[in-house]
Design a protein around this motif. Structure first.
Motif, PDB file in Angstrom:
ATOM      1  N   THR A 162     -46.391  21.028  21.461  1.00  0.00           N
ATOM      2  CA  THR A 162     -45.135  21.175  20.730  1.00  0.00           C
ATOM      3  C   THR A 162     -45.250  22.295  19.696  1.00  0.00           C
ATOM      4  OG1 THR A 162     -44.845  18.799  20.965  1.00  0.00           O
ATOM      5  CG2 THR A 162     -43.374  19.908  19.427  1.00  0.00           C
ATOM      6  N   GLU A 163     -46.462  22.444  19.150  1.00  0.00           N
ATOM      7  CA  GLU A 163     -46.713  23.498  18.172  1.00  0.00           C
ATOM      8  C   GLU A 163     -46.446  24.870  18.788  1.00  0.00           C
ATOM      9  OE1 GLU A 163     -47.662  24.306  14.294  1.00  0.00           O
ATOM     10  OE2 GLU A 163     -48.326  22.378  15.100  1.00  0.00           O
ATOM     11  N   ILE A 164     -46.852  25.046  20.049  1.00  0.00           N
ATOM     12  CA  ILE A 164     -46.645  26.315  20.737  1.00  0.00           C
ATOM     13  C   ILE A 164     -45.156  26.565  20.939  1.00  0.00           C
ATOM     14  CG2 ILE A 164     -47.089  27.595  22.878  1.00  0.00           C
ATOM     15  CD1 ILE A 164     -49.650  25.911  23.177  1.00  0.00           C
ATOM     16  N   GLU A 165     -44.438  25.523  21.352  1.00  0.00           N
ATOM     17  CA  GLU A 165     -42.996  25.667  21.545  1.00  0.00           C
ATOM     18  C   GLU A 165     -42.300  26.028  20.245  1.00  0.00           C
ATOM     19  OE1 GLU A 165     -41.393  25.804  24.350  1.00  0.00           O
ATOM     20  OE2 GLU A 165     -43.341  25.576  25.309  1.00  0.00           O
ATOM     21  N   THR A 166     -42.774  25.432  19.140  1.00  0.00           N
ATOM     22  CA  THR A 166     -42.207  25.763  17.830  1.00  0.00           C
ATOM     23  C   THR A 166     -42.434  27.237  17.512  1.00  0.00           C
ATOM     24  OG1 THR A 166     -42.658  23.529  17.028  1.00  0.00           O
ATOM     25  CG2 THR A 166     -42.247  25.216  15.362  1.00  0.00           C
ATOM     26  N   ASP A 167     -43.645  27.706  17.791  1.00  0.00           N
ATOM     27  CA  ASP A 167     -43.963  29.108  17.536  1.00  0.00           C
ATOM     28  C   ASP A 167     -43.117  30.028  18.406  1.00  0.00           C
ATOM     29  OD1 ASP A 167     -45.742  28.500  15.629  1.00  0.00           O
ATOM     30  OD2 ASP A 167     -47.541  29.121  16.699  1.00  0.00           O
ATOM     31  N   ARG A 168     -42.916  29.635  19.663  1.00  0.00           N
ATOM     32  CA  ARG A 168     -42.105  30.448  20.561  1.00  0.00           C
ATOM     33  C   ARG A 168     -40.673  30.572  20.033  1.00  0.00           C
ATOM     34  NH1 ARG A 168     -44.502  27.805  26.029  1.00  0.00           N
ATOM     35  NH2 ARG A 168     -46.188  29.283  26.390  1.00  0.00           N
ATOM     36  N   ARG A 169     -40.146  29.456  19.534  1.00  0.00           N
ATOM     37  CA  ARG A 169     -38.788  29.497  18.991  1.00  0.00           C
ATOM     38  C   ARG A 169     -38.732  30.404  17.771  1.00  0.00           C
ATOM     39  NH1 ARG A 169     -36.862  26.718  15.000  1.00  0.00           N
ATOM     40  NH2 ARG A 169     -38.484  25.129  15.105  1.00  0.00           N
ATOM     41  N   ILE A 170     -39.754  30.324  16.916  1.00  0.00           N
ATOM     42  CA  ILE A 170     -39.797  31.167  15.717  1.00  0.00           C
ATOM     43  C   ILE A 170     -39.844  32.643  16.101  1.00  0.00           C
ATOM     44  CG2 ILE A 170     -41.236  31.829  13.735  1.00  0.00           C
ATOM     45  CD1 ILE A 170     -42.074  28.861  13.553  1.00  0.00           C
ATOM     46  N   VAL A 171     -40.681  32.970  17.102  1.00  0.00           N
ATOM     47  CA  VAL A 171     -40.816  34.366  17.531  1.00  0.00           C
ATOM     48  C   VAL A 171     -39.518  34.858  18.171  1.00  0.00           C
ATOM     49  CG1 VAL A 171     -42.044  35.951  19.072  1.00  0.00           C
ATOM     50  CG2 VAL A 171     -43.323  34.234  17.791  1.00  0.00           C
ATOM     51  N   ARG A 172     -38.890  33.994  19.000  1.00  0.00           N
ATOM     52  CA  ARG A 172     -37.603  34.383  19.610  1.00  0.00           C
ATOM     53  C   ARG A 172     -36.548  34.659  18.546  1.00  0.00           C
ATOM     54  NH1 ARG A 172     -38.514  29.876  23.194  1.00  0.00           N
ATOM     55  NH2 ARG A 172     -39.429  30.572  25.167  1.00  0.00           N
ATOM     56  N   ASP A 173     -36.503  33.794  17.523  1.00  0.00           N
ATOM     57  CA  ASP A 173     -35.542  33.988  16.425  1.00  0.00           C
ATOM     58  C   ASP A 173     -35.845  35.289  15.681  1.00  0.00           C
ATOM     59  OD1 ASP A 173     -34.341  31.640  17.088  1.00  0.00           O
ATOM     60  OD2 ASP A 173     -35.263  30.444  15.483  1.00  0.00           O
ATOM     61  N   ARG A 174     -37.135  35.562  15.515  1.00  0.00           N
ATOM     62  CA  ARG A 174     -37.538  36.783  14.812  1.00  0.00           C
ATOM     63  C   ARG A 174     -37.146  38.021  15.617  1.00  0.00           C
ATOM     64  NH1 ARG A 174     -37.934  38.679   9.891  1.00  0.00           N
ATOM     65  NH2 ARG A 174     -39.413  40.405   9.714  1.00  0.00           N
ATOM     66  N   ILE A 175     -37.322  37.957  16.936  1.00  0.00           N
ATOM     67  CA  ILE A 175     -36.945  39.070  17.816  1.00  0.00           C
ATOM     68  C   ILE A 175     -35.445  39.337  17.702  1.00  0.00           C
ATOM     69  CG2 ILE A 175     -36.648  39.742  20.244  1.00  0.00           C
ATOM     70  CD1 ILE A 175     -39.355  38.410  20.809  1.00  0.00           C
ATOM     71  N   ALA A 176     -34.643  38.266  17.738  1.00  0.00           N
ATOM     72  CA  ALA A 176     -33.187  38.420  17.617  1.00  0.00           C
ATOM     73  C   ALA A 176     -32.822  39.045  16.271  1.00  0.00           C
ATOM     74  CB  ALA A 176     -32.515  37.062  17.771  1.00  0.00           C
ATOM     75  N   LEU A 177     -33.491  38.603  15.214  1.00  0.00           N
ATOM     76  CA  LEU A 177     -33.221  39.138  13.869  1.00  0.00           C
ATOM     77  C   LEU A 177     -33.576  40.622  13.784  1.00  0.00           C
ATOM     78  CD1 LEU A 177     -32.399  38.386  10.918  1.00  0.00           C
ATOM     79  CD2 LEU A 177     -34.834  38.021  10.471  1.00  0.00           C
ATOM     80  N   LEU A 178     -34.744  40.977  14.343  1.00  0.00           N
ATOM     81  CA  LEU A 178     -35.196  42.370  14.301  1.00  0.00           C
ATOM     82  C   LEU A 178     -34.279  43.268  15.122  1.00  0.00           C
ATOM     83  CD1 LEU A 178     -39.047  41.779  14.659  1.00  0.00           C
ATOM     84  CD2 LEU A 178     -37.890  42.670  12.635  1.00  0.00           C
TER      85      LEU A 178
END
Length: 409
Positions: A162-178
């Motif tokens: 679940t920790e990995i999935e959380t990180d993936r969501r964070i990175v996806r959100d960061r990509i969208a923001l960037l």
């Protein structure tokens, strides 16, 4: 007493493979470049490893025997980093990290790291971070492999995958923001480019470390950062330049490289827009580099990828002061004479002669050799574009304007 700064280079080994599409000579070229990239990033290559294979091993890139050889060398020589010449798949990176238990990088990761070091402006840092996030996303599971050997204990209890999935969501959100941030900056830069009016735009393009920034400084009297390392310049610098009485805009762009990560091409779209919107390209080539012909091919391919290969181009063969043909004794009848033995004059009579007199220059930006010839030919090329854009400028082109007026009368 003044203490000298001590630079601790990471002890590194690099790995490449000989395949059906990449012979040993080509591999050595790539490993030479990877060595220079490693030095630029702050590493010291202690040893190179290579293996002949039909294609990379889908699990570990190289074969089992070669892995054991590398692992033994790493333990005996206190190696902290291993770098592969090609981009590793997420599974390859994960498997190799398990085997070696040291830092595992590939060429793409290394280039991204250099870009991260070199990024000076907010825009460049945003572009690099976006490229890093895109590269990182499919590899997040590999970053958790250290937990598999440390089950239990303080700080090690938790949701696991679940920790990995959380990180993936964070990175996806960061990509969208960037991406949103870059879009906003792109609009600003597009507005800046439109505000430059109808001035002729000239862009310096070429392989990394060929002397584009040095040439920019010499022509435009600028102060662009120059260093004998790869990717010294990331941010595009645009300067108003005047040769004789003719003003134009000269831009220094990021250097290209073989196997340029696609993430960087996508992230640096706006930087490459300076090339796309240029009226004239000055393709700078380091003729003193033994692989300069391959560099030209790589740059031309990237220009084709960004749909800028049909622009008027002047080939500028730089660093003629450093050019030294490989020595070949006159009485050596056993060795076949190759291009590496050619003198500059002999090179000019080869395919370079087909480029055309107006489109090939041989200079030294550092020593300003043949610099007046360079300025004259750039002036003529810019003037030709300028005439079509401002045909009635009597001050710049009195003879042309009079001819036009007579024709219209």
């Amino acid at each position: 007493m003044i203490e000298k700064e001590i630079i601790n280079f990471e002890r590194t080994v690099i790995v490449g493979i000989v395949t059906q599409n990449q012979d040993e000579e080509k591999l050595n070229e790539y490993l030479d470049e990877l060595d220079f990239l490693t030095f630029t990033a702050g590493g010291e290559v202690i040893k190179r490893f290579s293996q002949k294979m039909d294609k990379p091993n889908p699990k570990t890139f190289v074969g089992t025997g070669k892995l054991e050889e590398i692992a033994s060398y790493i333990k005996e020589n206190n190696i902290s980093t291993i770098i592969f010449d090609d981009e590793l798949t997420p599974s390859q990176q994960k498997n190799i990290t398990k085997i070696f238990d040291i830092k595992v990088l590939d060429r793409t990761n290394l280039i991204l790291d250099i870009f991260a070091q070199r990024a000076q402006t907010s825009y460049a840092r945003t572009q690099v971070e976006l490229a890093q996030c895109i590269y990182l996303l499919p590899r997040l599971s590999g970053m958790w492999t250290h937990l598999e050997r440390q089950r239990g204990g303080i700080g090690m209890r938790g949701p696991g995958e679940t920790e990995i999935e959380t990180d993936r969501r964070i990175v996806r959100d960061r990509i969208a923001l960037l991406k949103d941030k870059i879009k906003a900056i792109d609009k600003q830069m597009a507005t800046q480019r439109s505000n430059r009016g109808a001035m002729v735009r000239v862009a310096l393009v070429g392989y990394t470390n060929v002397g584009k920034s040095t040439l920019m400084n010499a022509v435009g009297k600028s102060d662009v950062f120059v260093e004998n390392k790869l990717f010294a310049t990331l941010d595009t610098t645009v300067r108003k330049t005047v040769i004789k009485n003719l003003p134009f805009l000269l831009s220094d762009t990021v250097g290209f490289i073989r196997k340029l990560p696609t993430q960087l091409i996508d992230s640096f779209k706006s930087t490459l827009d300076e090339v796309r919107e240029a009226d004239l390209l000055l393709h700078v080539v380091d003729i003193s580099h033994p692989e300069f012909e391959h560099h030209i091919e790589s740059v031309n391919q990237i220009l084709k990828d960004i749909k800028s290969d049909d622009k008027p181009t002047i080939m500028v063969f730089n660093k003629i002061d450093a050019y030294k043909p490989a020595y070949l004794a006159e009485d050596d009848l056993m060795t076949e004479r190759e291009p590496k033995h050619y003198s500059l004059e002999e090179w000019k009579k080869t395919w370079m002669n087909n480029v055309g007199e107006k489109n090939a220059l041989f200079i030294s930006a550092t020593d300003k050799l043949n610099f007046e010839e360079f300025r004259e030919k750039v002036y003529e090329a810019v003037r030709e574009i300028h005439i079509t854009r401002f045909p009635y400028n009597k001050f710049l082109y009195p003879e042309y304007s009079e001819a036009v007026e007579k024709d219209e009368a």
